[in-house]
Every structure is written in structure tokens, then in C-alpha cells.
Design a protein around this motif. Structure first.
Motif, PDB file in Angstrom:
ATOM      1  N   GLU A   1      64.938  33.773  42.602  1.00 11.77           N
ATOM      2  CA  GLU A   1      65.179  34.983  41.834  1.00 11.77           C
ATOM      3  C   GLU A   1      66.185  34.742  40.723  1.00 11.77           C
ATOM      4  O   GLU A   1      67.170  34.022  40.885  1.00 11.77           O
ATOM      5  N   ARG A   2      65.901  35.394  39.624  1.00 12.53           N
ATOM      6  CA  ARG A   2      66.793  35.295  38.481  1.00 12.53           C
ATOM      7  C   ARG A   2      68.098  36.060  38.781  1.00 12.53           C
ATOM      8  O   ARG A   2      68.047  37.219  39.187  1.00 12.53           O
ATOM      9  N   PRO A   3      69.217  35.434  38.601  1.00 14.18           N
ATOM     10  CA  PRO A   3      70.478  36.146  38.870  1.00 14.18           C
ATOM     11  C   PRO A   3      70.784  37.135  37.757  1.00 14.18           C
ATOM     12  O   PRO A   3      70.201  37.060  36.672  1.00 14.18           O
ATOM     13  N   PRO A   4      71.717  38.042  38.012  1.00 14.89           N
ATOM     14  CA  PRO A   4      72.122  38.955  36.934  1.00 14.89           C
ATOM     15  C   PRO A   4      72.898  38.177  35.882  1.00 14.89           C
ATOM     16  O   PRO A   4      73.452  37.107  36.165  1.00 14.89           O
ATOM     17  N   SER A   5      72.949  38.708  34.704  1.00 15.01           N
ATOM     18  CA  SER A   5      73.674  38.004  33.649  1.00 15.01           C
ATOM     19  C   SER A   5      75.164  38.009  33.979  1.00 15.01           C
ATOM     20  O   SER A   5      75.657  38.882  34.672  1.00 15.01           O
TER      21      SER A   5
END
Lengths: 276, 168, 989
Positions: free
Chosen positions: C803-807
Motif C-alpha cells: 500500500e502506498r503510504p500517506p505523503s
């Protein structure tokens, strides 16, 4: 699975309904379409002292254009709105969202205002109201007030409605000239509550997106009008994380975040593409 | 209308399949229970009592609704139509009923009355629904026996027949 | 004559059903439609909100005092008038019809109220006070077998209640010599076929005769009748069990009404009136029945070409809280045929039966088959992948050859007939595999996720009453005496006017048995089906039956219709003997046609059927010599091939074996993970099809159930044993939008296994389809393992990668969410209060403060040091419920930290949780931080699964918000702490 005992009254006017409500307050429940309240009565999750049935009050059974809004009275059903001849032109978002609400048979009876009153975080109509920046008319025996969507739904199943008020009408702004609208939802079966529902308005001045089914209420965010590509993905990703999704038996939090990212992007693009 | 007190019964009357019926109901009595156990119209079945399965669907003033999510008092003075009213007096099945039999659209038949009443409303609204629309409408009902294919075929046949009649 | 010609009039024809006219016009006669005696009471059941608890007290006095209540029944009454049910394995376990001292699953009956109406009975349920001492619960079989697991039945001393190992052939050598060993581990979830009509019954106690009379939508097997009679402590003849004409589906599930038959018989005895009980949907989903959950570890010794030499299978079965009869049959129904459609000579099996704090398992369409084939056919795909072979080749190289029929499988099944290779070839051709492969290739070329799956299965029908004894050792079986066979009984009678009536022990649940029985009788007697009256209501005091009676194991077409045929044929023979002298012919030459009897070569000289048959009534003296008077034939039939398990533990578990070969194409949405069934082909050899329309109807129905099991349905539990699928919005039965139309193909073989050559076919797709779809999904996504149900959320775990992490430059930290553990809620938070830790500490220990911060607290009393009992009304949106709570402060580390724990119960359910509260001195006062975990069970968890976590979080947040407010309010607050507490207390009181 049978309801606990309650008194029942079908008042003959809105005034009478409000008078009964003023007296009974928290112990009363307003019965309109009953598609949410009745199952809860049957399961005895709700045991009101009195049910005030407003479903057959002609004064509340209307759908009309008024001051740039579509105003929908408390007794108007979802089906009536679905079949309102001006719907597609005046409220393309609602036209897209309505078929996702339950089923033909429940929309025949379920009301638009009842759905707003229950404030289910996954429900389509509160999502549309939030995206469009609509408002709710709250009426009590002594006063009437108009509450903006953002101030109305406060959290899971909770709203700004006071115990002596009924939602007499909901107002959805009519479609903005030049704006495009998009709606998408992911439910496990047709008609189920959304694991995530997404509504988008792509206007001249900005892209507005609302997410239902993930946080404890519809969450709205505004993006710049020209947002696209990686910037859109970044914005959706942060939005996905901000919603504080939780796991439930039907889907993980991570899955819901993916829906926000993926369906969000598609829906934004769809809304942009139907901008006129 | 006076306030009906919890636990106290009042007289409820309505037109059921064109005939006046009456019985006593306390406010909380569900329309489904009133039909079945007060009037004796047991053709309408109860499958979930929370509005999902559709077995209890009847027409109230012509509109298909869940009778488990409706109170008997709410039907007072109105028109209720149920599965018992579909066939001719002599028992001849209606076109829809006959199409269901022809297409093996039912097995145990428990969910069938509600489905028939939904379809009566749905088909009366006109138009020429395609298979997708028919399935969408049927998704307001649960059937565990048939896999739905027979009933989809039956409705498609009826729609086709209606189309031919209109053109004739 | 007598229907033996190849040309038939009705058998094999798609005759329209004689059941339908009534069902389509609201004239069905289901249990809840039937009249009841005046004064009949209506029952409602109080059920356990806990998965595991000791019952310390039950107070029924307030319920009994409610106007309209006739009686309240508890475990005490069960102990007085009944006995625990017989159990299929030798273990000291007691299963009563109502819980006596302990509850072991959510939904277990604890008390029954009998009242004037169901509405009043439910009112009274809320007035019953039960005190529970909750116990740790265990819901997963592996955890249940652990050394430190909570034990459900103390006297057994373990949750592993039976273990058996079997060796057929020489599997050790085969594995030792194997070129390849391929393994698969699978888990089959708990699901249920949920008929649209729930359980229903009317029970009566006839005091003068000390007997019980029960009308119930029970479906059999009637082997359960002795179980019920023993529990009620009466001879079988004094438990009269009747079934209504119509039943709203069962699919095995209504087997499990039997404990309620006993419970309500006791209720009728106590209430001194007939008692009616109609189960509601919430009761049904939480407590009626479930397929067994099963963990299977399977491995194959395989040659390089994919030919399987040996199988090794370990099965761990979750039977729930009690081993309810006929369990552990789920595990043993398939025992003789664990090698499926394949010629595998060597087999090793280990079977473990484990109890968990879940609803007891029982019959569900496919019964044991879905679990077995999910393991076996997943393995077949794994063999192809690991050996780099075509999965179809692996299947075809292992199929039992037609020339080997009848084929004796390693564990004892005798496959009676079939040409499996021919079925597969025809299916591939007529089902269009080549076209499907082209679609797959095109989809994949376009970057889409598309897969093809296969499955082959042997479908058993007509169960051997002895298969269940395979759970015993040969020595135990010798002591118990032999059990085998499968008796069916049918009668046919002609009345004085020549009308024909058929009865039988099939106990139909909606399949159309009356139609097929009429076809069979009409065929034999030269009448039309509509001239045959078939009454399949059943009465144990008056109708023929044996322990095998009932509607299960697909026994109707093969066994019951076959027995109707035998009875009708015997009757026809008698009629031919009566008619022959009058027609100057021999009985063998008499033809039955068009309601008349005549000699084959002289059709013009005929007698009416009614006149010939009437002689049996009107003029017995004119009957041929030695012929019995009257006009009734009753036939009983049992398949000769069904013998008891041998000393070698081999068991032929079923009388006939059909064959299924399925393949399908699925596409998975790259964004949502939704599985779309693009095409599904199912080929069946079910022997002779008595009514092809009904056969296809059964196949479609089983397919729909299987799609549900594969993609949507699970009876979900939390880790604490709370039940999470109490409504049809939580237990997801597929609708018309979710079930595609399968392509059904047939390749009928001839079999002598049953009188008419018919085999069962109504369960097969429940066995073949889930795994066929799973194989297709695994193919689409290149997965080694796949779990059921394949929900979008599960599927995307394999689809979306990391999963893409939050910025990183975001203002707020990402919200913490922890992996789903049912209702296990965890969370944390902190607040700052302008008071020193010592002062905050004193407040926390002050009961008045506690009362002020518990949302909706109505009253609070001290139970002991730092322990309190409170009553609180909790509200979330429109929902409101009164709860009794016990609150305790522990692990006190003044003035730094303490643990606050509590539990609450009320009509809406139960909750328990604990939180560690830490106080840290800060320059502005005290920083209070907390971490909590909570669990919610009972009704709210079962019906509110979607929202209950969110609602609970609101409550917990509310609790700590109030605490922070009580402890100091906001920085600018001028009101003193104590004024504020007083104000809140004032509000609370």
C-alpha cells in the motif's frame, strides 16, 4: 422479531405532528417510509413510546424547484424523486445515485429525508447532500431553522436535529451550469450499503469530492479545478488516509482506502468528462 | 385520527384484493402478521422481518412494499393486494403465474408470492425492461432454490408478449 | 409392459409441476399457514449473548408475572423431563435442548417464554434476568486444540473429541518412492444454505397418553427420531412427528430443528397447551445450523506425468459447541470417496473432530462434499502448476476409466457407472473451452485479470446409514452392532372409484417430489400424472418410514422415486392379474394406457382402470385366488450394495455416484477486486433424469448456493465468539444480480444402482463450483492459496501490492487502524487537564466521578474496593438500550497509572473492555493518555456489524471526553473542577 409496544398517531397536519413531538420529545420517533426505522423496531433496537406517522401528510409530500434548490418534502419517497421528470436535468448526481439505494421495493416507501435523518455513514443521499452543499429544514412547534449539510450530519447516526424537530424538507442545489458530476460506489451485492461511495462535482472553479462509507460521515474535500495525474493521485491518497477507515466483517480498512484511490480517480475523471 | 394506545386494539379495515376485510390490531402489529393471522391470508410469507428478503412484499395502493416494515394500522382505509388476488376466480392462473410455472421459476414457492407482487407493480409501470433491469428489480428478493434463472426467463417472456400485443 | 419399454409417456419428460398452482396463488400449506387449536401458546426463546459462560442464576419471576405469559421454561425443566441428546462419539459430553449450567455458543437457548402471542412472548424475554460468569471462548480449531485452550466440555478434558487414522493400500511406500510430492492447505469457512422459510413447529403434550405430538417442518433424516424420543424419555411411538405439506426450502438445514422439537415439547408440557414456535431470521442465522468449517492439509505422491500414486489427507473439523446428531457425519459422508473421480490406489487419512464456541454444525447442501473437493481440486491445480502440466491433462490422466466400472475406490466407495472421460470431452466441446481460452488470452493481452478453472467431482447419493460408524474403531463397531443400508418406503393405493393416491417418506422441501412421484405412478398405471394424487405429508404413527427417511443425501430420485416405481409396478401386476381372465389374456400381456387395460394384441377390448381396481374394494370374492383384498401396495427398498464398514475400515457410503465436470472463466476487476463469472459450464452424469426440467432446476439452485459460498457468504465470528452475521444485510445471500446463468450439459449413463436408474444431482454443484471458481481466481492472479469466500476485500490483498503510504508533509498523522479481529476494538487517545496528577488520581478513584463520566449512568453502587455496579442507558443515534455494568479499577500505581475495566449486558447485547490510563505530569497540569481494547457481542454485534465498531468508538471517546471535562475542562474554564463534577452529577441524577 416483533416490535415492543408503542402508541401510534397519524396526525392530520404538520402542526399536530410537531405538537405531539414537542410533548414526547426523545420518546417519540418520526415514521416516514420506515425502511430503516421499522427493522430497528422489529429488532427492538429502538423502543419509542410513540410513533408519529407523517408518511401521509400531503403538506410534506412534494418535490419542487425553489430558489436554485430542489426541495423535497419529508413524505416524498426515493421512488418519487427517481421518477421526478426534471431529475436528470436538474440533479444528474441524484439521478445516478438513487438506483443504488436499496431496491425498487424499498425505494417505493423509503423517503429522502428519512435517509438523511438516519445519518448512516454509507448512505447515498447524505453523501449527495454533502457534496452538493445542500441543506436541511428543521421544524419544531416553536421554530424553523435551516442547517447546512456540513453542520447537519455530526457523526455515526447522529445529526444536529433536536428531539422536538422534524426534518420537514431537504434542499439539494440544482446542477451548476458547466459542472460535471460523477458517482460511483462499491457494494458487495446490488443494493447493499456501500463499502465506499464517491460523488464528484467538477466545476469551473474546482473539483469537489465526497466519500461515503469510510469515515463516520460523508467527508468532503475540494481540489483545484485542473487537478489531474500524479497530483490527483497524491490528493486522493492523502484523503484516503485521512478518513480513518476501520476494518469490519465485510472489508478491511486498507481495501476501503484503495477504493478511495481507485474509484476516486475514475469518478473524478468521469465528472470532468461530462462537464458541459 | 386519535392517538392509538400501546397494547390497545383498534379496528382496521381495508380492501384486500378488491374485497373489504377488517380485524383488530394493536399499533405495533405488522401488516404481514395482520394479513396472515388476523385475516387468514397466509399466501404472503415472512422471511426476514427486516426488509431484505422480500418474501412479504404486497401492494399497498398499487405500490410494492414490504409488509414486514409496515404496520397494520397504516393500511387502514387503503387498498392491499396480495398473491391470493392474482388468479381468476375459477383458479385460472394469470399470465405471470403461468409463465412462472412454465419456466420452473419456483421450487419451494416460499419467496414466490412476494416476487409476483413486486412484478405486478413493476410490469404495470410500462416500458420494456431488459434483462439487466429485470434482475435489478428482482435483487430486492432472495430466493434460495432457483438461482433466479426461471423467473428471469418468465418475466422476459411476459415483456415480449406485452411488446407484441402493443404492436398488434 | 409396466413401464419397462424404452418409450415412456412421462418418466424423463419435463412435466410441469403439480405443486405450482397452489404455490403461485397463495394456497401453499407451510407450517405457519396451518390452523392451530384454540388456546395455542406462542413461544419465544431467550438466547445467550455470550459464546462461553456459566449460568449462575436465572430469574424468570418478572417474565412469569407479565399478563399474557403462560409459562417460562429453563434448563431446570429440561433436567426434570428430558435427557441430553445421544452423541455420535463416546465422550462424556452433555447436550441438552436448553442450556442447563453453561452456554457454549452465542444464540444457545437459555429460556423459553410461552405467551398468548409472539409479541407478548418477546416482551417477556426482556424481563428474564440471567447472571452469567463469562469464560474465555475459542473459535478457531487450531487454537481449540492448543494445550492452554479453554475447554468447552470439562469432562472430556479436550476440545479434540475424536481422532482417527486410516491407511488404505500402501501410502507410505508410495510417498517414499514418489517423484514429486505436491501439497495444498485449505480452509473451508462456515456457511449455511439459509432456506427462506425458517424453522417452525407446533408441539403438544397429551398428558393422558403421556405422549408428544409435534407438527414440524423437519426434513429428516428420521434417524433423529429415536434421538428425540430418547431425549424425551418416551418410546418412539409416543413421539408422533408430523410434517406439513409444504416446506420453504431446507437444503439440509431443517435437520437441525430437532433440538427445538424436544424443547418445545417440554414447553407444551409445562404450559399445558399446544405451543407454536416460528423461528425468526435473526435466530436462524445466529443459531440454526452451519456447514462445518474445515482445515484440510492434503498432499499427493505424483509421477512426472501427473499421475497420482497416493494421497495423504489431514482433516480438522469444526463442529461447533456440541457434536449434534448426525455429526460427525459431515466428516464421514465422503469418507469412502475421498479420492474423488480419480483412480488413486493408496490413501492415508487423519480425521480430527474439534469443538469450538460456535453454533453446532449440521446438514447443509453438499454435506461434507464442498470441504473435500475444495482440498482435492485445489491440489489438482497445484499439481499442474508445480509440474508445469496442463491442469486438464492432470485431471484426465487420473480419472477413473470407464472400463473399470464398477470401480472400488481406495476407501471403499463403489462407483457404479459412468464414462468420465467422455463427459469431459463432451463438456470441453459443447461448453466451448477453446472459445473461452481465446477470451482469456485476449483479456490478458489487454492487461486484464482473467482466469480459467476446472473441477471434477463424484457426487454421492442415497447415504449408507452405516457410514457414520466409520468414526468408530472396528472393535467399537463390533460391540455396537452393524449399521448399514438405506430403507425407502412408498405406498400406492386405489380408492373404490379408481383414484390413485401415492404416499412416501421423502419429506419434500420444495423440489417437486409430488410431480415426479405422479409421473412414475402414471407411467406404471397408464394414467396421466394429474390423475395421481400424491400426498407427502408424513406422520410417524401412520406412514411407512425407517431411519433413512427424509430429504437429504439426494435420495429422492434414486431411492424414493424408485420405491414408488416398485410399489406401482406391484399394483399394476395385481391389476393385470385381475384383468387378464376378463380379457382372455395372460397378465404379462396386459397393457395399461389411457386409463384402460387391454391385451397387447387386442386394444379394442378394454376395461377401465377404475373398474378393474374397484374390484379390490367392491368384490374381493372375484379377485384371483390367493390375491389379498384391498388395493394398496407398500414397498420398501434398500440398496443391497450398502453394507457396514469392514474390518479394514472401507465404507461404501452411498448407493449411487454421479459425475460432474465443471469449467469456468472469471475476470477480476483490477480496481475493486470483484470477481465476475464470465462463463460457467457444468456437465452432469446423473443417470436417468426422471424430469429434466426439475433436474436442471436443482442444478441451478445448487450452483446459486455454491456461488454464494464461493464469493459472498460466511457465518462470521469475532475472536471472542461474538456472532457477526445476524441479518441478511450481513449474511450475504446472492441476488438475481449476482447469479449468472450456467451452461448445463448432460451425459447420462445407465446404472443398476437404483430401481429407475436415477442418481442424485442436487448437491453436486455445491461440491464442484466453489473450488472451480477458486481455481479460476487463482489462475487469474497466479495465487498459490485462496480463501473462501473470495470477497473483493480478500481478493485485492493479492491484487494491489504494497500500500502506498500517506505523503510525509501532511499536517496530521495517519489514523491508526489495526487488523480486523472481529469485534476486537482497540484505540488510544490523550488529553491534557489543568490539575496535578495527584488530584486527577483522587478523582479517578472517586465513584462520583466515575458515575459522572459513564455515558447515560442512571445509578451506581459500590461492590467492593474499586469495584462498582452501574446501570446506564446508552444511546447511539436512534438506538437506546439499558445496560447493567460492572466496573473495576485495578493494577493501581498511584498516581501514575491504573487499569479501568468493565463489562456490560442488556437486552441489546454485551460488551467488555479494559483500558490502561496513564497520568504524566506536565507543566500545564496532567497529560492523561489511554489505550483501550473492547469487545462487543450479542444482538448489537449480530445485527449491527457494519456500524457497531464506529458506534463503540463514539462511546469510548465520549467516556474519555467526559473524563477530561470532569478532570479539568478546557484551559480557559473558570468553573472549578468540583463544581463541574457536581453539575454533571446533578445532570446524571
Amino acid at each position: 422479531m416483533k416490535p415492543a409496544p408503542f402508541d401510534y398517531i397519524a396526525p392530520e397536519s404538520v402542526e399536530e405532528a410537531l405538537a405531539v413531538l414537542a410533548e414526547a420529545g426523545e420518546d417519540a420517533r418520526i415514521l416516514a417510509g420506515g425502511q430503516t426505522l421499522s427493522p430497528m423496531l422489529n429488532m427492538r433496537l429502538v423502543e419509542p413510546a410513540v410513533l408519529i406517522d407523517i408518511s401521509r401528510l400531503p403538506a410534506l409530500d412534494y418535490i419542487r424547484r425553489k430558489n436554485g434548490h430542489i426541495e423535497i418534502g419529508a413524505a416524498a419517497t426515493q421512488n418519487a424523486l427517481e421518477n421526478w421528470p426534471e431529475l436528470a436535468a436538474q440533479a444528474p448526481l441524484l439521478a445516478q445515485a438513487l438506483p443504488h439505494i436499496g431496491h425498487f421495493q424499498t425505494r417505493n416507501r423509503g423517503t429522502v429525508c428519512g435517509s438523511l435523518a438516519f445519518a448512516d455513514p454509507s448512505a447515498e443521499l447524505p453523501l449527495c447532500l454533502a457534496l452538493l452543499g445542500g441543506e436541511v429544514v428543521l421544524q419544531s412547534a416553536s421554530r424553523q431553522r435551516v442547517v447546512k449539510a456540513a453542520d447537519f450530519q455530526l457523526g455515526m447516526l447522529s445529526t444536529a436535529r433536536e428531539a422536538d424537530e422534524i426534518i420537514s424538507a431537504a434542499r439539494f442545489p440544482v446542477a451548476e451550469a458547466g459542472a460535471g458530476y460523477g458517482f460511483a460506489e462499491m457494494a458487495l451485492r446490488h443494493g447493499d450499503f456501500a463499502l465506499a461511495a464517491i460523488a464528484v462535482k467538477a466545476g469551473k472553479t474546482g473539483v469537489r469530492i465526497a466519500i461515503g462509507g469510510v469515515a463516520d460521515r460523508p467527508m468532503v474535500r475540494n481540489f483545484p479545478a485542473g487537478i489531474e495525474g500524479a497530483a490527483l493521485d497524491d490528493a486522493l491518497n492523502d484523503l484516503a488516509w485521512d478518513l480513518a477507515a476501520a476494518d469490519d466483517p465485510h472489508a478491511t480498512a486498507r481495501y476501503r482506502r484503495e477504493l478511495v484511490r481507485r474509484l476516486g480517480r475514475k469518478t473524478v475523471e468521469e465528472a470532468k468528462s461530462c462537464r458541459v | 385520527m386519535p392517538r392509538l394506545k400501546a397494547g390497545e386494539k383498534s379496528r382496521i379495515s381495508f380492501k384486500l384484493n378488491g374485497r373489504k376485510v377488517s380485524g383488530d390490531a394493536e399499533p405495533r402489529l405488522l401488516l404481514a402478521d395482520f394479513l396472515r393471522h388476523e385475516i387468514g391470508a397466509t399466501g404472503t410469507h415472512v422471511g426476514c422481518e427486516h426488509g431484505v428478503c422480500g418474501a412479504c412484499t404486497v401492494r399497498l395502493d398499487g405500490v410494492a412494499i414490504r409488509s414486514c416494515l409496515t404496520l397494520a394500522v397504516q393500511a387502514n382505509g387503503r387498498r392491499v393486494d396480495t398473491v391470493e388476488g392474482l388468479a381468476e376466480e375459477d383458479g385460472t392462473l394469470s399470465r405471470l403465474q403461468a409463465a412462472f410455472r412454465r419456466n420452473h421459476a419456483l421450487q419451494c414457492g416460499f419467496c414466490t408470492p412476494g416476487i409476483l407482487m413486486s412484478l405486478e407493480d413493476f410490469l404495470a409501470r410500462g416500458g420494456e425492461p431488459d434483462e439487466g433491469e429485470i434482475r435489478e428489480m428482482l435483487s430486492g428478493h432472495l430466493c434460495r432454490c432457483t438461482g433466479y434463472s426461471g423467473m428471469v426467463r418468465a418475466v422476459l417472456e411476459i415483456v415480449e408478449e406485452m411488446h407484441e400485443e402493443q404492436n398488434a | 409392459m409396466l413401464g419397462t419399454e424404452n418409450q415412456t409417456n412421462y418418466i424423463g419428460k419435463a412435466v410441469e409441476r403439480i405443486e405450482d398452482a397452489a404455490l403461485l396463488s397463495g394456497q401453499g400449506r407451510f407450517i405457519d399457514d396451518l390452523p392451530t387449536a384454540p388456546g395455542t401458546g406462542h413461544a419465544a426463546i431467550l438466547r445467550s449473548p455470550h459464546a462461553h459462560a456459566d449460568i449462575s442464576a436465572i430469574d424468570t419471576s418478572r417474565a412469569e408475572a407479565l399478563a399474557g405469559v403462560h409459562a417460562v421454561v429453563t434448563g431446570k425443566d429440561a433436567e426434570l423431563w428430558s435427557e441430553p441428546f445421544l452423541v455420535g462419539v463416546r465422550q462424556p459430553m452433555q447436550h441438552w435442548c436448553i442450556a442447563t449450567e453453561r452456554v457454549r455458543y452465542v444464540g444457545e437457548p437459555v429460556a423459553i417464554v410461552v405467551a398468548e402471542s409472539r409479541y407478548i412472548a418477546e416482551d417477556a424475554l426482556a424481563l428474564i434476568e440471567v447472571e452469567y460468569q463469562t469464560l474465555p471462548a475459542v473459535v478457531e480449531v487450531m487454537a481449540a486444540m492448543a494445550a492452554d485452550a479453554p475447554i468447552l466440555h470439562s469432562d472430556v478434558g479436550s476440545n479434540l473429541v475424536n481422532e482417527r487414522q486410516f491407511n488404505y493400500g500402501n501410502p507410505e511406500t508410495a510417498f517414499a518412492d514418489a517423484t514429486h510430492v505436491v501439497r495444498a492447505s485449505v480452509r473451508y469457512p462456515r456457511n449455511s444454505c439459509t432456506p427462506m422459510e425458517c424453522f417452525g413447529l407446533v408441539a403438544e403434550y397429551l398428558a393422558a397418553e403421556q405422549s408428544y405430538d409435534v407438527l414440524a417442518n423437519f426434513q429428516g433424516p428420521y434417524a433423529l427420531h429415536p434421538v428425540m424420543a430418547r431425549a424425551l424419555k418416551v418410546p418412539g411411538s409416543r413421539l408422533r412427528l408430523r410434517t406439513p405439506a409444504d416446506s420453504g426450502g431446507s437444503f439440509g438445514v431443517k435437520q437441525a430443528i430437532f433440538p427445538y422439537i424436544v424443547a418445545m415439547a417440554l414447553a407444551a408440557r409445562k404450559a399445558r397447551r399446544p405451543v407454536k414456535w416460528v423461528e425468526d431470521r435473526l435466530e436462524h442465522l445466529v443459531a440454526a445450523n452451519s456447514a462445518t468449517g474445515r482445515i484440510s492439509n492434503i498432499s499427493a505422491a505424483v509421477a512426472a506425468d501427473g499421475v497420482i500414486e497416493a494421497l495423504e489427507l489431514e482433516q480438522i473439523e469444526d463442529c461447533g459447541a456440541y457434536l449434534r446428531a448426525p455429526e460427525p457425519a459431515s466428516l464421514y459422508r465422503m469418507h469412502g470417496i475421498l479420492t474423488g473421480a480419480y483412480n488413486i490406489p493408496h490413501l492415508a487419512v487423519t480425521n480430527r473432530i474439534v469443538l469450538t464456541n460456535r453454533t453446532p454444525s449440521g446438514l447443509n447442501r453438499g454435506f461434507g462434499g464442498p470441504q473435500v473437493y475444495f482440498a482435492l481440486e485445489r491440489l489438482m491445480q497445484r499439481i499442474a502448476i508445480e509440474l508445469n502440466l496442463d491442469p486438464l491433462d492432470v485431471i484426465r490422466r487420473n480419472l477413473v476409466p470407464a472400463a473399470s466400472m464398477p470401480y472400488r475406490a481406495a476407501a471403499g466407495a463403489v462407483l457404479d457407472s459412468g464414462d468420465y472421460q467422455a463427459c469431459v470431452s463432451r463438456a470441453l466441446k459443447d461448453g466451448g473451452l477453446a472459445e473461452l481460452e481465446a477470451r482469456r488470452d485476449a483479456a490478458r493481452a489487454a492487461g486484464r485479470h482473467y482466469g480459467i478453472g476446472f473441477a471434477a467431482a463424484v457426487e454421492p447419493s442415497i447415504s449408507n446409514m452405516g457410514y457414520i460408524t466409520t468414526v468408530m474403531t472396528p472393535e467399537e463397531r463390533r460391540r455396537a452392532g452393524p449399521k448399514d443400508g438405506a430403507v425407502s418406503t412408498a405406498s400406492i393405493a386405489v380408492d373404490p372409484l379408481g383414484a390413485v393416491i401415492v404416499t412416501a417418506d421423502s419429506i419434500p422441501q420444495g423440489q417437486g417430489h409430488r410431480t415426479v412421484a405422479a409421473q412414475v405412478a402414471a407411467e406404471a398405471l397408464g394414467l396421466r400424472p394429474e390423475q395421481i394424487t400424491v400426498n407427502l405429508e408424513h406422520d410417524t404413527q401412520k406412514d411407512g418410514w425407517s431411519i433413512a427417511a427424509g430429504n437429504y443425501s439426494s435420495r429422492f430420485a434414486g431411492a424414493v422415486a424408485g420405491t414408488v416405481h416398485i410399489a406401482a409396478t406391484r399394483l399394476a401386476k395385481r391389476l393385470a392379474e385381475i384383468a387378464a381372465p376378463q380379457l382372455n389374456a395372460t397378465p404379462e400381456d396386459i397393457v395399461f394406457s389411457g386409463g384402460r387395460l387391454f391385451a397387447r394384441d387386442n386394444p379394442d377390448n378394454s376395461l377401465s382402470f377404475g373398474r378393474v381396481a374397484g374390484a379390490g374394494h367392491w368384490s374381493p370374492s372375484s379377485l384371483p385366488e390367493n390375491m389379498v383384498p384391498g388395493m394398496r401396495e407398500t414397498a420398501s427398498w434398500s440398496p443391497d450394495q450398502l453394507v457396514a464398514p469392514g474390518e479394514d475400515d472401507r465404507i461404501n457410503g452411498s448407493a449411487a455416484y454421479g459425475f460432474i465436470f465443471d469449467f469456468c472463466g472469471v475476470e477480476i476487476d483490477a480496481d475493486t477486486g470483484q470477481v465476475r463469472i464470465d462463463k460457467y459450464v457444468t456437465m452432469h452424469d446423473a443417470g436417468r433424469r426422471l424430469n429434466p426440467a426439475l433436474v436442471d432446476g436443482q442444478i441451478r439452485g445448487a450452483f446459486a448456493h455454491a456461488v454464494g459460498a464461493a464469493l459472498y457468504e460466511e457465518l462470521a465470528y469475532g475472536e471472542d465468539g461474538s456472532f457477526l452475521a445476524g441479518t441478511f444485510a450481513d449474511y450475504l445471500v446472492p441476488t438475481a444480480c449476482e447469479i449468472p446463468e450456467p451452461l448445463i450439459l448432460h451425459h447420462d449413463s445407465n446404472t443398476e444402482a437404483t430401481p429407475l436408474g436415477a442418481k442424485g444431482m442436487a448437491e453436486g454443484n455445491c461440491m464442484s463450483t466453489p473450488v472451480c471458481l477458486a481455481n479460476a481466481v487463482a489462475d487469474a492472479l497466479s495465487l498459490d492459496e485462496i480463501a473462501l469466500p473470495m470477497t473483493p476485500s480478500h481478493v485485492t490483498e493479492h491484487l494491489h501490492g504494497a500500500e502506498r503510504p500517506p505523503s510525509t508533509d501532511r499536517s496530521e498523522a495517519p489514523a491508526q487502524t489495526l487488523p480486523g479481529k472481529g469485534r476486537g476494538l482497540t484505540g488510544s487517545g490523550a488529553s491534557l487537564v489543568p490539575a496535578p496528577p495527584g488530584q486527577v488520581w483522587q478523582m479517578l478513584l472517586d465513584p462520583d466521578t466515575l458515575a459522572a463520566i459513564i455515558p447515560g449512568c442512571e445509578s451506581m453502587e459500590r461492590l467492593g474496593e474499586n469495584a462498582y455496579r452501574a446501570v446506564a442507558v446508552i444511546r447511539i443515534g436512534p438506538i437506546r438500550g439499558r445496560f447493567k455494568a460492572v466496573i473495576q479499577l485495578s493494577d493501581l500505581d498511584a498516581p501514575h497509572a491504573l487499569t479501568l475495566s468493565g463489562s456490560a449486558t442488556g437486552p441489546l447485547g454485551s460488551g467488555a473492555g479494559s483500558g490502561r490510563v496513564t497520568l504524566l505530569a506536565d507543566e500545564k497540569g496532567t497529560r492523561i493518555s489511554y489505550e483501550y481494547s473492547a469487545e462487543i457481542g450479542g444482538k448489537v454485534a449480530a445485527v449491527g456489524g457494519r456500524m457497531i465498531d464506529g458506534a463503540a468508538r463514539i462511546l469510548i471517546a465520549e467516556f474519555f471526553k467526559r473524563f477530561a471535562a470532569v478532570a479539568g475542562g478546557t484551559a480557559g474554564e473558570t468553573v472549578s473542577l468540583w463544581q463541574r463534577v457536581a453539575r454533571l452529577l446533578g445532570l446524571a441524577r
